[in-house]
Design a protein around this motif. Structure first.
Motif, PDB file in Angstrom:
ATOM      1  N   VAL A 200       0.920  -0.951   0.160  1.00  0.00           N
ATOM      2  CA  VAL A 200       0.238  -0.026   0.101  1.00  0.00           C
ATOM      3  C   VAL A 200       0.673   1.290  -0.007  1.00  0.00           C
ATOM      4  CG1 VAL A 200      -1.700   1.354   1.533  1.00  0.00           C
ATOM      5  CG2 VAL A 200      -2.215  -0.982   1.079  1.00  0.00           C
ATOM      6  N   ILE A 201       1.694   0.996   0.984  1.00  0.00           N
ATOM      7  CA  ILE A 201       2.680   2.325   0.779  1.00  0.00           C
ATOM      8  C   ILE A 201       3.443   2.126  -0.125  1.00  0.00           C
ATOM      9  CG2 ILE A 201       2.993   2.146   3.262  1.00  0.00           C
ATOM     10  CD1 ILE A 201       5.758   1.997   3.482  1.00  0.00           C
ATOM     11  N   GLY A 202       3.835   1.621  -0.671  1.00  0.00           N
ATOM     12  CA  GLY A 202       4.788   1.551  -2.517  1.00  0.00           C
ATOM     13  C   GLY A 202       4.088   2.113  -3.699  1.00  0.00           C
ATOM     14  N   ILE A 203       2.889   2.157  -3.679  1.00  0.00           N
ATOM     15  CA  ILE A 203       2.169   2.519  -5.108  1.00  0.00           C
ATOM     16  C   ILE A 203       2.323   3.245  -5.725  1.00  0.00           C
ATOM     17  CG2 ILE A 203       0.447   0.057  -4.477  1.00  0.00           C
ATOM     18  CD1 ILE A 203      -1.700   2.311  -3.882  1.00  0.00           C
ATOM     19  N   GLN A 204       1.877   4.350  -4.535  1.00  0.00           N
ATOM     20  CA  GLN A 204       2.311   5.865  -4.778  1.00  0.00           C
ATOM     21  C   GLN A 204       3.965   6.493  -5.677  1.00  0.00           C
ATOM     22  OE1 GLN A 204       0.737   8.581  -2.292  1.00  0.00           O
ATOM     23  NE2 GLN A 204       1.888  10.119  -3.857  1.00  0.00           N
ATOM     24  N   ALA A 205       4.925   5.317  -5.229  1.00  0.00           N
ATOM     25  CA  ALA A 205       6.485   5.813  -5.614  1.00  0.00           C
ATOM     26  C   ALA A 205       6.410   5.035  -6.849  1.00  0.00           C
ATOM     27  CB  ALA A 205       7.477   5.396  -4.765  1.00  0.00           C
ATOM     28  N   VAL A 206       6.078   3.634  -6.952  1.00  0.00           N
ATOM     29  CA  VAL A 206       6.140   2.917  -8.350  1.00  0.00           C
ATOM     30  C   VAL A 206       5.224   2.064  -9.184  1.00  0.00           C
ATOM     31  CG1 VAL A 206       8.450   2.246  -7.501  1.00  0.00           C
ATOM     32  CG2 VAL A 206       6.547   0.902  -6.925  1.00  0.00           C
ATOM     33  N   GLY A 207       3.219   2.695  -8.680  1.00  0.00           N
ATOM     34  CA  GLY A 207       2.898   2.298  -9.014  1.00  0.00           C
ATOM     35  C   GLY A 207       2.374   0.097  -9.096  1.00  0.00           C
ATOM     36  N   VAL A 208       0.653   0.006  -8.373  1.00  0.00           N
ATOM     37  CA  VAL A 208       0.639  -1.398  -8.453  1.00  0.00           C
ATOM     38  C   VAL A 208       1.199  -2.156  -9.360  1.00  0.00           C
ATOM     39  CG1 VAL A 208      -1.823  -0.706  -7.633  1.00  0.00           C
ATOM     40  CG2 VAL A 208      -1.065  -0.349 -10.129  1.00  0.00           C
ATOM     41  N   VAL A 209       1.260  -1.498 -11.044  1.00  0.00           N
ATOM     42  CA  VAL A 209       2.011  -3.061 -11.588  1.00  0.00           C
ATOM     43  C   VAL A 209       3.847  -3.498 -11.609  1.00  0.00           C
ATOM     44  CG1 VAL A 209       2.804  -3.159 -14.612  1.00  0.00           C
ATOM     45  CG2 VAL A 209       0.772  -1.754 -13.637  1.00  0.00           C
ATOM     46  N   LEU A 210       4.196  -2.311 -10.685  1.00  0.00           N
ATOM     47  CA  LEU A 210       6.023  -2.687 -10.761  1.00  0.00           C
ATOM     48  C   LEU A 210       6.351  -3.169  -8.935  1.00  0.00           C
ATOM     49  CD1 LEU A 210       7.659   0.081 -12.586  1.00  0.00           C
ATOM     50  CD2 LEU A 210       7.088  -2.801 -13.749  1.00  0.00           C
ATOM     51  N   MET A 211       4.839  -2.819  -8.402  1.00  0.00           N
ATOM     52  CA  MET A 211       5.387  -2.801  -6.961  1.00  0.00           C
ATOM     53  C   MET A 211       5.512  -4.195  -6.087  1.00  0.00           C
ATOM     54  SD  MET A 211       5.605  -0.996  -4.014  1.00  0.00           S
ATOM     55  CE  MET A 211       6.064  -2.379  -2.522  1.00  0.00           C
ATOM     56  N   ALA A 212       5.456  -5.355  -6.562  1.00  0.00           N
ATOM     57  CA  ALA A 212       5.861  -6.611  -6.404  1.00  0.00           C
ATOM     58  C   ALA A 212       6.862  -6.691  -6.877  1.00  0.00           C
ATOM     59  CB  ALA A 212       5.118  -7.554  -7.457  1.00  0.00           C
ATOM     60  N   ALA A 213       7.736  -6.195  -7.447  1.00  0.00           N
ATOM     61  CA  ALA A 213       9.416  -5.677  -7.825  1.00  0.00           C
ATOM     62  C   ALA A 213       9.665  -5.611  -6.581  1.00  0.00           C
ATOM     63  CB  ALA A 213       9.760  -5.053  -9.228  1.00  0.00           C
ATOM     64  N   MET A 214       9.296  -4.223  -6.143  1.00  0.00           N
ATOM     65  CA  MET A 214      10.189  -3.797  -4.836  1.00  0.00           C
ATOM     66  C   MET A 214       9.810  -4.581  -3.547  1.00  0.00           C
ATOM     67  SD  MET A 214      11.748  -1.583  -5.643  1.00  0.00           S
ATOM     68  CE  MET A 214      12.097  -1.353  -3.942  1.00  0.00           C
ATOM     69  N   LEU A 215       8.911  -5.558  -3.935  1.00  0.00           N
ATOM     70  CA  LEU A 215       8.692  -6.362  -2.865  1.00  0.00           C
ATOM     71  C   LEU A 215       9.370  -7.550  -2.841  1.00  0.00           C
ATOM     72  CD1 LEU A 215       6.328  -6.712  -0.576  1.00  0.00           C
ATOM     73  CD2 LEU A 215       5.320  -8.403  -1.279  1.00  0.00           C
ATOM     74  N   ILE A 216       9.812  -7.718  -3.618  1.00  0.00           N
ATOM     75  CA  ILE A 216       9.940  -9.122  -3.994  1.00  0.00           C
ATOM     76  C   ILE A 216      12.079  -9.082  -4.201  1.00  0.00           C
ATOM     77  CG2 ILE A 216      10.634 -12.047  -5.265  1.00  0.00           C
ATOM     78  CD1 ILE A 216       8.528 -11.592  -2.817  1.00  0.00           C
ATOM     79  N   THR A 217      12.769  -8.418  -5.407  1.00  0.00           N
ATOM     80  CA  THR A 217      13.494  -8.708  -6.146  1.00  0.00           C
ATOM     81  C   THR A 217      14.815  -8.038  -4.748  1.00  0.00           C
ATOM     82  OG1 THR A 217      12.753  -7.710  -8.001  1.00  0.00           O
ATOM     83  CG2 THR A 217      14.530  -7.805  -7.667  1.00  0.00           C
ATOM     84  N   PRO A 218      14.378  -7.005  -3.654  1.00  0.00           N
ATOM     85  CA  PRO A 218      15.776  -6.871  -3.192  1.00  0.00           C
ATOM     86  C   PRO A 218      15.578  -7.855  -2.279  1.00  0.00           C
ATOM     87  CG  PRO A 218      13.998  -4.876  -2.972  1.00  0.00           C
ATOM     88  CD  PRO A 218      13.274  -6.207  -3.724  1.00  0.00           C
ATOM     89  N   ALA A 219      15.680  -8.436  -1.557  1.00  0.00           N
ATOM     90  CA  ALA A 219      14.992  -9.746  -1.101  1.00  0.00           C
ATOM     91  C   ALA A 219      15.490 -11.010  -1.727  1.00  0.00           C
ATOM     92  CB  ALA A 219      13.558 -10.443  -0.476  1.00  0.00           C
TER      93      ALA A 219
END
Length: 429
Positions: A200-219
């Motif tokens: 929820v807090i990430g969607i304003q930065a990267v949007g709903v389309v790309l948010m999954a990448a920010m959740l998983i890719t760093p890990a």
């Protein structure tokens, strides 16, 4: 250079909001995403990211303006509902979890697009920019957004801090956690809630389309660099924060470049570098390790062939030609010549006018390889009841990986045998 100092001085409030907001969003979502990744729930983040859209739209319809707190509550409600529905569908029907995720993702996202279209045609001037939630626009962050994001980021980080052991146990051994009395269902629910908040807090930065990448890719990137979960979580947070800062800087020096997609590009680049370059788990390391293993096997087979020739003629230090070695074992000629030169450099072989012979160290190493081969053949015939004419190939592989500890255990288990199943002598040092 001037733009660099201007950006990192944070003198401009707009820069300050974007940078701090991006750091909060990326670092906190990476921390929570580490446990989502370890639980092999990578697609869940994608489902939640797409499911928050109808909640945002519904909040706007009911409230009439883009208040970040209200929009967050709406996004959280539908994101959380999507995970509950996925769990219900996969638990109470024959539909598998990945199918349930795809179903909920598409249905919720379709409803969200439908509602967004209605809002855009409603004539409400306050809806301007609401569609940016699809692809994100970190540059639109303002002070009120930052306060809301800071509060939620603090909740995420503190929750992970307090429940770190429980989340770790849940990620690696859920059955054991249940056995020792931990409330597994409650912990899963908490982790689900934190995952939804992170999205929820990430969607304003990267949007709903790309948010999954920010959740998983760093890990995923951090996992390549460490075997320790605490280190992995810290690395994921650092990678996420770095990508947020770099994405914001690129967007600043090139205004036509959107911040969110560049954040994802940067973290994806880090992931690719980790995939190839990380020690022990990276592709290049594994390729190099495999090359060393193939070289070791080739060298030990050369020494074994020379030892077997010495056994036949009762002279282990006789000088041998390449043709003689090839009569004992089939080698690729180029690999054989390379191996012989390498063994000479390492002090295992001597060479005189194209004739190769053992040094003392080389004879010792070749003898040990033969010994391990024959011990393993005997073990397979005595304990696994495999016919003697079926054990050679397996022993030819295992002889190269038996450690001195296993060698000692084999000797004791077989009571220090003197001959193998083919009645060949087992040489002891």
């Amino acid at each position: 250079m001037d733009t660099f100092f201007e950006f990192f001085s944070f003198a401009d409030p707009n820069i300050r909001y974007v940078v701090i907001g991006s750091l909060l969003l990326t670092a906190s979502s990476a921390i929570v995403g580490s446990f989502t990744f370890l639980k092999k729930k990578a697609l869940v983040g994608d489902a939640v990211a797409h499911s928050v859209l109808p909640g945002v739209c519904l909040s706007f319809i009911l409230y009439g303006e883009k208040n970040p707190i209200i929009l967050i509550f709406g996004a959280f409600a539908t994101g959380w509902l999507s995970l509950i529905l996925i769990d219900i569908i996969s638990s109470h029907s024959k539909v598998k979890e990945d199918t349930a995720i795809g179903l909920i993702l598409s249905v919720f996202f379709g409803i969200g697009i439908f509602m967004l279209t209605i809002i855009q045609k409603s004539g409400n001037a306050a809806q301007t920019g609401l569609d940016q939630i699809l692809f994100g626009k970190a540059a639109s962050l303002v002070g009120n957004d930052l306060i809301a994001f800071a509060v939620i980021a603090a909740i995420l980080i503190l929750s992970v801090w307090f429940f770190f052991k429980e989340f770790t146990l849940l990620a690696f051994d859920e059955d054991f956690a249940s056995t020792i009395g931990l409330p597994v269902r409650a912990i899963e629910l908490l982790l689900t809630t934190l995952t939804v908040l992170a999205v929820v807090i990430g969607i304003q930065a990267v949007g709903v389309v790309l948010m999954a990448a920010m959740l998983i890719t760093p890990a995923a990137a951090a996992r390549f660099w460490t075997e320790k979960i605490s280190t992995m979580v810290w690395l994921a947070a650092i990678f996420g924060a770095f990508s947020g800062l770099t994405g914001a800087y690129i967007s600043y020096i090139a205004p036509s470049m959107p911040t969110g997609p560049w954040i994802v590009v940067v973290i994806s680049t880090i992931a690719f570098i980790s995939f190839f370059m990380a020690p022990k788990r990276g592709i290049l390391y594994r390729m190099n390790n495999q090359r060393k293993i193939r070289r070791q096997i080739n060298d030990e087979n050369i020494l074994k062939a020379l030892y077997q020739l010495g056994e036949e003629e009762k002279n282990f230090y006789e000088k041998r030609t390449i043709e003689e070695i090839l009569t004992k074992r089939k080698f690729d000629p180029a690999s054989l010549k390379t191996g012989l030169r390498r063994l000479k450099r390492e002090g295992y072989l001597g060479n005189e006018s194209g004739h190769w012979s053992f040094t003392k160290a080389g004879k010792h190493k070749g003898q040990r390889t033969v010994k391990l081969h024959r011990l393993w053949e005997l073990y397979l015939t005595q304990y696994l009841r495999i016919a003697p004419d079926h054990v050679h190939d397996d022993a030819d592989t295992i002889e190269h990986i038996l450690t001195p500890e296993l060698e000692t255990r084999l000797e004791k288990l077989l009571d220090y045998p003197t001959v193998d199943p083919h009645q060949s002598e087992i040489p002891y040092q």
